[in-house]
Design a protein around this motif. Sequence first.
Motif, short mmCIF file in Angstrom:
data_model
loop_
_atom_site.label_atom_id
_atom_site.label_comp_id
_atom_site.label_asym_id
_atom_site.label_seq_id
_atom_site.Cartn_x
_atom_site.Cartn_y
_atom_site.Cartn_z
N VAL A 1 -46.49 -4.76 23.01
CA VAL A 1 -47.45 -3.92 23.72
C VAL A 1 -47.27 -4.08 25.22
CG1 VAL A 1 -49.90 -3.52 24.19
CG2 VAL A 1 -49.13 -3.89 21.84
N LYS A 2 -47.11 -5.33 25.68
CA LYS A 2 -46.93 -5.60 27.11
C LYS A 2 -45.66 -4.94 27.64
CE LYS A 2 -48.56 -8.50 29.55
NZ LYS A 2 -49.45 -8.37 30.73
N GLU A 3 -44.59 -5.04 26.88
CA GLU A 3 -43.31 -4.48 27.33
C GLU A 3 -43.37 -2.96 27.42
OE1 GLU A 3 -40.15 -7.80 25.63
OE2 GLU A 3 -40.79 -6.16 24.33
N TYR A 4 -43.93 -2.33 26.38
CA TYR A 4 -43.94 -0.86 26.35
C TYR A 4 -44.98 -0.25 27.30
CZ TYR A 4 -40.88 -1.12 22.27
OH TYR A 4 -39.83 -1.37 21.43
N SER A 5 -45.99 -1.03 27.69
CA SER A 5 -47.04 -0.50 28.57
C SER A 5 -46.79 -0.85 30.04
CB SER A 5 -48.41 -1.04 28.14
OG SER A 5 -48.47 -2.45 28.26
N GLU A 6 -45.57 -1.29 30.36
CA GLU A 6 -45.27 -1.73 31.73
C GLU A 6 -45.53 -0.65 32.77
OE1 GLU A 6 -41.53 -3.56 34.35
OE2 GLU A 6 -41.31 -3.23 32.19
N PHE A 7 -45.28 0.61 32.40
CA PHE A 7 -45.38 1.68 33.38
C PHE A 7 -46.58 2.61 33.14
CE2 PHE A 7 -40.84 0.58 32.80
CZ PHE A 7 -40.61 0.02 34.05
N VAL A 8 -47.56 2.14 32.36
CA VAL A 8 -48.80 2.90 32.18
C VAL A 8 -49.98 2.01 32.58
CG1 VAL A 8 -47.89 4.39 30.36
CG2 VAL A 8 -48.96 2.23 29.74
N ASP A 9 -51.08 2.64 32.95
CA ASP A 9 -52.25 1.89 33.43
C ASP A 9 -53.13 1.49 32.25
OD1 ASP A 9 -54.24 0.75 34.97
OD2 ASP A 9 -55.23 2.67 35.38
N LEU A 10 -52.65 0.52 31.48
CA LEU A 10 -53.40 0.00 30.33
C LEU A 10 -53.30 -1.52 30.33
CD1 LEU A 10 -52.22 2.50 27.55
CD2 LEU A 10 -54.49 2.44 28.61
N ARG A 11 -54.39 -2.16 29.96
CA ARG A 11 -54.42 -3.61 29.86
C ARG A 11 -54.49 -4.02 28.39
NH1 ARG A 11 -59.19 -4.89 34.27
NH2 ARG A 11 -58.21 -3.90 36.09
N SER A 12 -53.87 -5.14 28.08
CA SER A 12 -53.86 -5.61 26.70
C SER A 12 -54.14 -7.11 26.65
CB SER A 12 -52.51 -5.30 26.04
OG SER A 12 -51.44 -5.86 26.79
N ALA A 13 -54.52 -7.57 25.47
CA ALA A 13 -54.79 -8.99 25.25
C ALA A 13 -54.53 -9.33 23.79
CB ALA A 13 -56.23 -9.34 25.64
N VAL A 14 -54.36 -10.62 23.52
CA VAL A 14 -54.20 -11.09 22.15
C VAL A 14 -55.16 -12.24 21.91
CG1 VAL A 14 -52.31 -12.66 22.78
CG2 VAL A 14 -52.57 -11.91 20.40
N ILE A 15 -55.79 -12.28 20.74
CA ILE A 15 -56.68 -13.38 20.38
C ILE A 15 -56.35 -13.85 18.97
CG2 ILE A 15 -58.55 -12.67 21.93
CD1 ILE A 15 -59.99 -11.49 19.51
N PHE A 16 -56.31 -15.16 18.78
CA PHE A 16 -56.09 -15.75 17.47
C PHE A 16 -56.62 -17.17 17.49
CE2 PHE A 16 -51.95 -15.73 19.75
CZ PHE A 16 -51.85 -17.09 20.05
N GLY A 17 -56.81 -17.73 16.30
CA GLY A 17 -57.36 -19.07 16.18
C GLY A 17 -56.32 -20.14 16.40
N GLY A 18 -56.77 -21.40 16.32
CA GLY A 18 -55.85 -22.52 16.48
C GLY A 18 -55.66 -22.96 17.91
N VAL A 19 -56.24 -22.21 18.84
CA VAL A 19 -56.15 -22.55 20.26
C VAL A 19 -57.53 -22.39 20.89
CG1 VAL A 19 -53.72 -21.88 20.50
CG2 VAL A 19 -55.51 -20.18 20.88
N ASN A 20 -57.71 -22.96 22.08
CA ASN A 20 -58.98 -22.84 22.80
C ASN A 20 -59.31 -21.37 23.06
OD1 ASN A 20 -61.00 -22.83 24.84
ND2 ASN A 20 -60.39 -24.89 25.47
N GLN A 21 -60.53 -20.98 22.76
CA GLN A 21 -60.90 -19.58 22.92
C GLN A 21 -61.23 -19.20 24.37
OE1 GLN A 21 -64.53 -19.01 20.58
NE2 GLN A 21 -65.73 -19.06 22.46
N ASN A 22 -61.49 -20.17 25.23
CA ASN A 22 -61.96 -19.88 26.58
C ASN A 22 -61.02 -18.99 27.39
OD1 ASN A 22 -64.33 -21.29 26.13
ND2 ASN A 22 -63.53 -23.21 26.96
N PRO A 23 -59.69 -19.27 27.41
CA PRO A 23 -58.79 -18.36 28.15
C PRO A 23 -58.81 -16.95 27.57
CG PRO A 23 -57.71 -20.47 27.72
CD PRO A 23 -58.97 -20.47 26.91
N GLN A 24 -58.96 -16.84 26.25
CA GLN A 24 -59.01 -15.53 25.62
C GLN A 24 -60.27 -14.79 26.04
OE1 GLN A 24 -58.61 -16.25 21.40
NE2 GLN A 24 -56.52 -17.05 21.59
#
Length: 419
Positions: free
Chosen positions: A93-116
């Motif tokens: 998603v990050k690679e294909y959206s490089e030239f469009v005005d869209l923001r993306s994020a990923v969330i999953f368990g097993g790691v600290n949720q605070n940065p997410q």
Amino acid sequence: MSFNSLGLSQALLKAISKKGYTTPSPIQEKAIPPILEGKDVLASAQTGTGKTAGFTLPLLQLLSQGQTLRQRPVRALILTPTRELAAQVYANVKEYSEFVDLRSAVIFGGVNQNPQVTHLRQGVDVLVATPGRLLDLCNQKVLSLANIEILVLDEADRMLDMGFLRDIERIIKMVPAKRQNLMFSATFSHDIKKLAQGILRHPVMVEATPENSTVDAINQKIYRVAKGKKTGLAIKLISEGNWKQVLMFTRTKHGANKLCKNLISANVSAAAIHGNKSQGARTKALAGFKNGSVRVLVATDIAARGLDIPLLPHVINFEIPNISEDYVHRIGRTGRAGASGEAISLVSADETSYLRDIEKLLGFRIESDIIEGFEPDPNASTEPEKRQQRPSRNAPRRNSNPRNSSGNNPRRQHNKRRN
């Protein structure tokens, strides 16, 4: 056909060109046009067919054509069964959206949720998530799904296998009734069609297989061997063949750990990847395998699902799976993108019935051989030690993992399921 003929924007074509792609794969060619038309799509495509771009590219185009709200609520949700697959889809998603005005994020368990959480609060248009962490953050009121325009279920068959049906049902209730739905699965099984009926509206059905079939692209071979000699035979094959990158499969987490330890003792660099490993350990193991510092990656079926390892030359089934379809998923890790690959299975007497089921599914007998010094035990029973049955997919999640034979108690098993 070229990407230019699919109706994609110049911004997306620029991102595609930057990645070096010129011609769409069959699944991209079939799925992108109906998705751009706003239709629901039910697609059958295995890992390695380019399916991620098949839904990511049109999704990004549809969102970029819509109105971007100042607060940037989540407008597209991509659900995946595993952390590794979520991370890989997010990278795409990050690679294909490089030239469009869209923001993306990923969330999953097993790691600290605070940065997410911090990332989400900055505003996100496209969210890639595993069901467990998604529901956790929704329950904490950190995340709202009230503005979802496009819902994607990636590897829906594996999500059912892993017991995520109830979570999917809960998520469906949180998203708007008016939305576009995309479902991608390796098969059009009865359970997948039943799930699709409850989510998709008059879907377009598309199906694509890799350019090379399993039979054509992969050299499959079986070595009959005594159960206690499997490790020695695996080390012999890897060492004498000077194999630099080998993905090995076991049926259990305990078996993966034991095999990994034995390989390391024989001076074969190895790492294990399975559900009991922390996300940091899994990420480190995969990175080491890709950069060559880890020669052998030992994995269980669920942990390996969705791993993106291009041009993998060797797969070894240290233990063949008791579910025939998993054999096809395993060996499909090699022989991609026109490259040749080798899939070797070490089969002991107690796996005879599993092999028979696999060959019945394939429709042919796999070439078999015996290596001197590693002969099978003529007195060993051909009965499986413990034939694991696939439970009902509507059963509670804590009992729904057909491949978890690690002996964990139900509460711990349920907690680990929170991806």
